[in-house]
Design a protein around this motif. Structure first.
Motif: not given
Length: 77
Positions: A35-41, A43-50
């Motif tokens: 569930t999206p919160g105030s921050r990504f879990a 690995g999520e940010e890196a996954c989105l970037t990739n």
């Protein structure tokens, strides 16, 4: 002619916007596991970037291929 050019340009913009939304949905579904919160879990940010980078690389490759084919067609005429 101006109206046709305008409509063609607007249709291309609409297709691009649809592709971006589809791409965003795909990357979100692939990368956001909780569930999206105030921050990504983790690995999520890196996954989105990739995911975004792969999309951009693929899109640029496809555009270059189309341009090369168009140039070859024009030179062979």
């Amino acid at each position: 002619k101006e109206i046709l050019a305008f409509v063609t340009k607007e249709q291309a913009q609409s297709r691009l916007n649809n592709q971006i939304h589809t791409f965003a949905d795909i990357c979100w579904d692939k990368c956001i596991t909780g569930t999206p919160g105030s921050r990504f879990a983790r690995g999520e940010e890196a996954c989105l970037t990739n995911c975004v980078e792969r999309f951009l690389d693929t899109s640029l490759f496809m555009v270059k291929q189309i341009q090369q084919r168009q140039q070859l067609q024009h030179t062979s005429l």
